[in-house]
Design an enzyme around this catalytic site. Structure first.
Site, PDB file in Angstrom:
ATOM      1  N   HIS A 141       0.832  -1.212   0.000  1.00 47.16           N
ATOM      2  CA  HIS A 141       0.000   0.000   0.000  1.00 47.16           C
ATOM      3  C   HIS A 141       0.864   1.257   0.000  1.00 47.16           C
ATOM      4  O   HIS A 141       1.431   1.630   1.035  1.00 47.16           O
ATOM      5  CB  HIS A 141      -0.940  -0.051   1.214  1.00 47.16           C
ATOM      6  CG  HIS A 141      -1.856   1.121   1.322  1.00 47.16           C
ATOM      7  ND1 HIS A 141      -2.287   1.635   2.525  1.00 47.16           N
ATOM      8  CD2 HIS A 141      -2.434   1.902   0.370  1.00 47.16           C
ATOM      9  CE1 HIS A 141      -3.074   2.666   2.303  1.00 47.16           C
ATOM     10  NE2 HIS A 141      -3.185   2.852   1.012  1.00 47.16           N
ATOM     11  N   GLU A 153       2.808   0.628   3.354  1.00 41.00           N
ATOM     12  CA  GLU A 153       2.291  -0.355   4.326  1.00 41.00           C
ATOM     13  C   GLU A 153       2.304  -1.729   3.666  1.00 41.00           C
ATOM     14  O   GLU A 153       1.813  -1.871   2.539  1.00 41.00           O
ATOM     15  CB  GLU A 153       0.838  -0.039   4.695  1.00 41.00           C
ATOM     16  CG  GLU A 153       0.662   1.052   5.703  1.00 41.00           C
ATOM     17  CD  GLU A 153      -0.809   1.237   6.114  1.00 41.00           C
ATOM     18  OE1 GLU A 153      -1.073   1.266   7.315  1.00 41.00           O
ATOM     19  OE2 GLU A 153      -1.682   1.351   5.235  1.00 41.00           O
ATOM     20  N   ASN A 191      -5.193   4.491   6.895  1.00 39.65           N
ATOM     21  CA  ASN A 191      -6.558   4.910   6.565  1.00 39.65           C
ATOM     22  C   ASN A 191      -7.561   4.644   7.680  1.00 39.65           C
ATOM     23  O   ASN A 191      -8.609   5.279   7.737  1.00 39.65           O
ATOM     24  CB  ASN A 191      -7.013   4.256   5.263  1.00 39.65           C
ATOM     25  CG  ASN A 191      -6.281   4.850   4.079  1.00 39.65           C
ATOM     26  OD1 ASN A 191      -5.875   6.014   4.121  1.00 39.65           O
ATOM     27  ND2 ASN A 191      -6.088   4.076   3.024  1.00 39.65           N
TER      28      ASN A 191
HETATM   29  C1  LIG Z   1      -5.867   7.060   0.625  1.00 40.62           C
HETATM   30  C2  LIG Z   1      -4.754   6.120   0.929  1.00 40.62           C
HETATM   31  O1  LIG Z   1      -4.906   4.917   0.719  1.00 40.62           O
HETATM   32  C3  LIG Z   1      -3.498   6.533   1.577  1.00 40.62           C
HETATM   33  C4  LIG Z   1      -2.976   7.887   1.247  1.00 40.62           C
HETATM   34  O2  LIG Z   1      -2.213   8.048   0.346  1.00 40.62           O
HETATM   35  S1  LIG Z   1      -3.591   9.124   2.171  1.00 40.62           S
HETATM   36  C5  LIG Z   1      -2.810  10.566   1.504  1.00 40.62           C
HETATM   37  C6  LIG Z   1      -1.430  10.726   2.061  1.00 40.62           C
HETATM   38  N1  LIG Z   1      -0.876  11.933   1.524  1.00 40.62           N
HETATM   39  C7  LIG Z   1      -0.918  13.093   2.170  1.00 40.62           C
HETATM   40  O3  LIG Z   1      -1.398  13.174   3.296  1.00 40.62           O
HETATM   41  C8  LIG Z   1      -0.360  14.256   1.428  1.00 40.62           C
HETATM   42  C9  LIG Z   1      -0.483  15.534   2.199  1.00 40.62           C
HETATM   43  N2  LIG Z   1       0.071  16.630   1.415  1.00 40.62           N
HETATM   44  C10 LIG Z   1       1.406  16.860   1.321  1.00 40.62           C
HETATM   45  O4  LIG Z   1       2.218  16.182   1.928  1.00 40.62           O
HETATM   46  C11 LIG Z   1       1.831  18.015   0.454  1.00 40.62           C
HETATM   47  O5  LIG Z   1       0.753  18.897   0.316  1.00 40.62           O
HETATM   48  C12 LIG Z   1       2.324  17.551  -0.962  1.00 40.62           C
HETATM   49  C13 LIG Z   1       3.637  16.795  -0.805  1.00 40.62           C
HETATM   50  C14 LIG Z   1       1.320  16.701  -1.692  1.00 40.62           C
HETATM   51  C15 LIG Z   1       2.542  18.774  -1.831  1.00 40.62           C
HETATM   52  O6  LIG Z   1       3.416  19.633  -1.166  1.00 40.62           O
HETATM   53  P1  LIG Z   1       3.372  21.212  -1.406  1.00 40.62           P
HETATM   54  O7  LIG Z   1       4.587  21.743  -0.757  1.00 40.62           O
HETATM   55  O8  LIG Z   1       2.053  21.733  -1.000  1.00 40.62           O
HETATM   56  O9  LIG Z   1       3.332  21.382  -2.942  1.00 40.62           O
HETATM   57  P2  LIG Z   1       4.470  21.407  -4.016  1.00 40.62           P
HETATM   58  O10 LIG Z   1       5.452  22.487  -3.713  1.00 40.62           O
HETATM   59  O11 LIG Z   1       3.717  21.465  -5.304  1.00 40.62           O
HETATM   60  O12 LIG Z   1       5.153  19.985  -3.900  1.00 40.62           O
HETATM   61  C16 LIG Z   1       6.223  19.690  -3.025  1.00 40.62           C
HETATM   62  C17 LIG Z   1       7.185  18.812  -3.766  1.00 40.62           C
HETATM   63  O13 LIG Z   1       6.546  17.569  -4.115  1.00 40.62           O
HETATM   64  C18 LIG Z   1       6.668  17.346  -5.519  1.00 40.62           C
HETATM   65  N3  LIG Z   1       5.478  16.648  -6.005  1.00 40.62           N
HETATM   66  C19 LIG Z   1       4.192  16.872  -5.667  1.00 40.62           C
HETATM   67  N4  LIG Z   1       3.414  15.982  -6.305  1.00 40.62           N
HETATM   68  C20 LIG Z   1       4.237  15.191  -7.036  1.00 40.62           C
HETATM   69  C21 LIG Z   1       4.045  14.079  -7.888  1.00 40.62           C
HETATM   70  N5  LIG Z   1       2.826  13.559  -8.116  1.00 40.62           N
HETATM   71  N6  LIG Z   1       5.119  13.526  -8.464  1.00 40.62           N
HETATM   72  C22 LIG Z   1       6.356  14.001  -8.255  1.00 40.62           C
HETATM   73  N7  LIG Z   1       6.614  15.036  -7.438  1.00 40.62           N
HETATM   74  C23 LIG Z   1       5.553  15.611  -6.845  1.00 40.62           C
HETATM   75  C24 LIG Z   1       6.777  18.730  -6.112  1.00 40.62           C
HETATM   76  O14 LIG Z   1       7.424  18.688  -7.372  1.00 40.62           O
HETATM   77  C25 LIG Z   1       7.611  19.452  -5.092  1.00 40.62           C
HETATM   78  O15 LIG Z   1       8.967  19.151  -5.263  1.00 40.62           O
HETATM   79  P3  LIG Z   1      10.099  20.260  -4.953  1.00 40.62           P
HETATM   80  O16 LIG Z   1      10.028  20.492  -3.478  1.00 40.62           O
HETATM   81  O17 LIG Z   1      11.351  19.600  -5.392  1.00 40.62           O
HETATM   82  O18 LIG Z   1       9.711  21.446  -5.770  1.00 40.62           O
HETATM   83  N1  LIG Z   2      -6.021   7.981  -4.171  1.00 38.74           N
HETATM   84  C1  LIG Z   2      -5.217   7.721  -3.155  1.00 38.74           C
HETATM   85  O1  LIG Z   2      -4.808   8.637  -2.424  1.00 38.74           O
HETATM   86  C2  LIG Z   2      -4.793   6.315  -2.887  1.00 38.74           C
HETATM   87  C3  LIG Z   2      -5.408   5.248  -3.505  1.00 38.74           C
HETATM   88  N2  LIG Z   2      -4.997   3.976  -3.253  1.00 38.74           N
HETATM   89  C4  LIG Z   2      -5.627   2.842  -3.909  1.00 38.74           C
HETATM   90  O2  LIG Z   2      -5.053   2.691  -5.201  1.00 38.74           O
HETATM   91  C5  LIG Z   2      -6.039   2.186  -6.111  1.00 38.74           C
HETATM   92  C6  LIG Z   2      -6.181   3.143  -7.274  1.00 38.74           C
HETATM   93  O3  LIG Z   2      -6.566   4.418  -6.774  1.00 38.74           O
HETATM   94  P1  LIG Z   2      -6.342   5.757  -7.629  1.00 38.74           P
HETATM   95  O4  LIG Z   2      -5.154   5.610  -8.490  1.00 38.74           O
HETATM   96  O5  LIG Z   2      -6.453   6.868  -6.688  1.00 38.74           O
HETATM   97  O6  LIG Z   2      -7.650   5.732  -8.527  1.00 38.74           O
HETATM   98  P2  LIG Z   2      -7.869   6.387  -9.970  1.00 38.74           P
HETATM   99  O7  LIG Z   2      -9.328   6.538 -10.125  1.00 38.74           O
HETATM  100  O8  LIG Z   2      -6.981   7.571 -10.148  1.00 38.74           O
HETATM  101  O9  LIG Z   2      -7.307   5.254 -10.942  1.00 38.74           O
HETATM  102  C7  LIG Z   2      -7.869   3.990 -11.070  1.00 38.74           C
HETATM  103  C8  LIG Z   2      -7.534   3.489 -12.430  1.00 38.74           C
HETATM  104  O10 LIG Z   2      -7.968   2.141 -12.558  1.00 38.74           O
HETATM  105  C9  LIG Z   2      -8.576   2.011 -13.819  1.00 38.74           C
HETATM  106  N3  LIG Z   2      -9.417   0.837 -13.875  1.00 38.74           N
HETATM  107  C10 LIG Z   2     -10.715   0.670 -13.488  1.00 38.74           C
HETATM  108  N4  LIG Z   2     -11.123  -0.572 -13.758  1.00 38.74           N
HETATM  109  C11 LIG Z   2     -10.075  -1.214 -14.329  1.00 38.74           C
HETATM  110  C12 LIG Z   2      -9.881  -2.513 -14.887  1.00 38.74           C
HETATM  111  N5  LIG Z   2     -10.870  -3.417 -14.872  1.00 38.74           N
HETATM  112  N6  LIG Z   2      -8.692  -2.824 -15.414  1.00 38.74           N
HETATM  113  C13 LIG Z   2      -7.686  -1.919 -15.438  1.00 38.74           C
HETATM  114  N7  LIG Z   2      -7.812  -0.673 -14.955  1.00 38.74           N
HETATM  115  C14 LIG Z   2      -8.985  -0.323 -14.405  1.00 38.74           C
HETATM  116  C15 LIG Z   2      -9.346   3.315 -13.985  1.00 38.74           C
HETATM  117  O11 LIG Z   2      -9.743   3.506 -15.325  1.00 38.74           O
HETATM  118  P3  LIG Z   2     -11.013   4.486 -15.595  1.00 38.74           P
HETATM  119  O12 LIG Z   2     -10.595   5.849 -15.149  1.00 38.74           O
HETATM  120  O13 LIG Z   2     -11.184   4.378 -17.055  1.00 38.74           O
HETATM  121  O14 LIG Z   2     -12.144   3.924 -14.789  1.00 38.74           O
HETATM  122  C16 LIG Z   2      -8.273   4.294 -13.537  1.00 38.74           C
HETATM  123  O15 LIG Z   2      -7.379   4.609 -14.565  1.00 38.74           O
HETATM  124  C17 LIG Z   2      -7.316   1.988  -5.284  1.00 38.74           C
HETATM  125  O16 LIG Z   2      -7.361   0.667  -4.806  1.00 38.74           O
HETATM  126  C18 LIG Z   2      -7.118   2.984  -4.139  1.00 38.74           C
HETATM  127  O17 LIG Z   2      -7.828   2.655  -2.989  1.00 38.74           O
HETATM  128  C19 LIG Z   2      -3.959   3.701  -2.403  1.00 38.74           C
HETATM  129  C20 LIG Z   2      -3.291   4.727  -1.787  1.00 38.74           C
HETATM  130  C21 LIG Z   2      -3.669   6.117  -1.957  1.00 38.74           C
END
Ligand SMILES: CC(=O)CC(=O)SCCNC(=O)CCNC(=O)[C@H](O)C(C)(C)COP(=O)(O)OP(=O)(O)OC[C@H]1O[C@@H](n2cnc3c(N)ncnc32)[C@H](O)[C@@H]1OP(=O)(O)O
Ligand SMILES: NC(=O)C1=CN([C@@H]2O[C@H](COP(=O)(O)OP(=O)(O)OC[C@H]3O[C@@H](n4cnc5c(N)ncnc54)[C@H](OP(=O)(O)O)[C@@H]3O)[C@@H](O)[C@H]2O)C=CC1
Length: 292
Positions: A141, A153, A191
């Site tokens: 993860h 994770e 999460n």
């Molecule tokens: C849902 C799940 O299953 C689990 C999860 O992921 S939960 C989400 C966990 N993530 C978080 O909590 C993110 C919280 N946010 C942050 O940490 C910050 O806002 C952030 C790192 C996303 C952006 O930081 P920021 O300082 O506001 O913006 P920004 O200056 O644009 O970016 C900081 C750096 O990250 C880089 N960056 C941001 N997004 C990027 C990406 N997708 N790819 C590559 N680099 C990236 C930027 O280029 C920048 O680099 P430099 O310092 O070298 O310029």
């Molecule tokens: N968003 C987050 O912050 C995080 C997400 N995750 C997990 O990662 C996974 C992806 O999330 P995320 O990238 O945010 O989601 P997105 O919606 O950005 O991307 C999902 C992708 O999967 C594609 N998809 C759907 N069905 C299929 C299929 N049958 N075969 C191949 N591709 C398919 C979608 O296509 P289309 O757009 O055409 O439907 C889309 O391009 C989820 O399990 C999510 O829980 C984990 C950590 C952080």
């Protein structure tokens, strides 16, 4: 680098793209698959753009970027993933979608290949049971944005063998990320803690305690969070947030995990956050504007 050489990735969205990004930079051959060729091409263009930002900020040499992008190949068919030693599924957070993918994928894979899921919340044991290789199935993860966030994770299902766990640990180390191990419980560690906080922020909005701006400012300046919870929800994707809350609610049978009705409403409207340009903020203009 571990004994893994080729990594297949399913889903070219924000997470699949981010995982492809870090794998290619670590020297792996990457095969990127999604439903449509157009989606994969868009994913590769986004990766290239994100790497260009790293070049611009001096974190990467342009030569390294070019070589890394060259290691990412488009997998037009699931069968193209037969060359992979490790496949990471990062498709939409929906159990039925993931099950369908595994049913089609497993007969095509190398029998020795490890199958991992990037699921945010769904039981690894239950997903593994849908495959032909529960002993070689594991949760890896990553956090969003993958190139920036240090944590991964690892989650073992009940049948995950030690060999699979060790290979996953070696793989994470090769990406220079830090790992934590979580037991296989709904939404794991990050999460389980983060999403109820986000859901509570949405209730805070729903009950009129504060506006979008007030809630995000309060948590950014009052708790030193890099993003406010509503901004973060938009960043994660409101569909993903809702799915995680549903897994917590169903899996732990506790009303404290009830998804906020306002979150449900936004998802039903198709306002999924950044990826659809509208969520708790409207991103269609120059600067994000709160939608409430
Ligand atoms: C849902 C799940 O299953 C689990 C999860 O992921 S939960 C989400 C966990 N993530 C978080 O909590 C993110 C919280 N946010 C942050 O940490 C910050 O806002 C952030 C790192 C996303 C952006 O930081 P920021 O300082 O506001 O913006 P920004 O200056 O644009 O970016 C900081 C750096 O990250 C880089 N960056 C941001 N997004 C990027 C990406 N997708 N790819 C590559 N680099 C990236 C930027 O280029 C920048 O680099 P430099 O310092 O070298 O310029
Ligand atoms: N968003 C987050 O912050 C995080 C997400 N995750 C997990 O990662 C996974 C992806 O999330 P995320 O990238 O945010 O989601 P997105 O919606 O950005 O991307 C999902 C992708 O999967 C594609 N998809 C759907 N069905 C299929 C299929 N049958 N075969 C191949 N591709 C398919 C979608 O296509 P289309 O757009 O055409 O439907 C889309 O391009 C989820 O399990 C999510 O829980 C984990 C950590 C952080």
């Amino acid at each position: 680098m571990s004994s893994i050489e080729t990594v297949g990735i399913i889903g070219a969205g924000q997470m699949g793209g981010g995982i492809a990004h870090v794998c290619a930079l670590a020297g792996y051959q990457v095969l990127l698959y999604d439903i449509s060729g157009e989606r994969i091409e868009k994913g590769i263009a986004t990766i290239s753009g994100n790497m260009a930002r790293q070049v611009a900020s001096g974190k990467l040499e342009d030569k390294v970027r070019q070589e890394a992008v060259g290691r990412i190949a488009k997998a037009s068919e699931l069968s193209d993933l037969s060359a992979a030693d490790l496949v990471i599924e990062a498709a939409t957070e929906d159990e039925a979608t993931k099950r369908k993918i595994y049913a089609q994928l497993c007969p095509l894979l190398n029998p020795e290949a490890i199958l991992a899921t990037n699921t945010s919340s769904i039981s690894i044991t239950r997903l593994a049971a849908q495959t032909d290789r529960p002993e070689r199935f594991i949760g890896i993860h990553f956090m969003n944005p993958v190139p920036v966030m240090n944590l991964v994770e690892l989650v073992r299902g009940i049948a995950t063998e030690d060999h699979t766990f060790e290979a996953a640990k070696g793989f994470v180390a090769s990406l220079h990320k830090t790992l934590t191990v979580s037991e296989d419980f709904p939404a794991f560690i990050v999460n389980r803690i983060l999403l109820p906080m986000i859901n509570e922020a949405i209730y805070t909005l729903y009950e009129g305690v504060g506006t979008v701006e007030a809630i995000d400012t309060a948590m950014k300046l009052g708790a030193n969070h890099p993003m406010g919870p509503l901004q973060l929800a938009d960043f994660i994707g409101l569909d993903t947030c809702l799915s995680i809350m549903q897994v917590l609610h169903d899996g732990l049978s506790d009303s404290k995990y009830r998804p906020c009705p306002l979150l449900v409403k936004y998802v039903e409207a198709g306002w999924l956050g950044r990826k659809t340009n509208r969520g708790f903020y409207d991103y269609r203009g120059e600067t994000p504007v709160p939608t409430r």
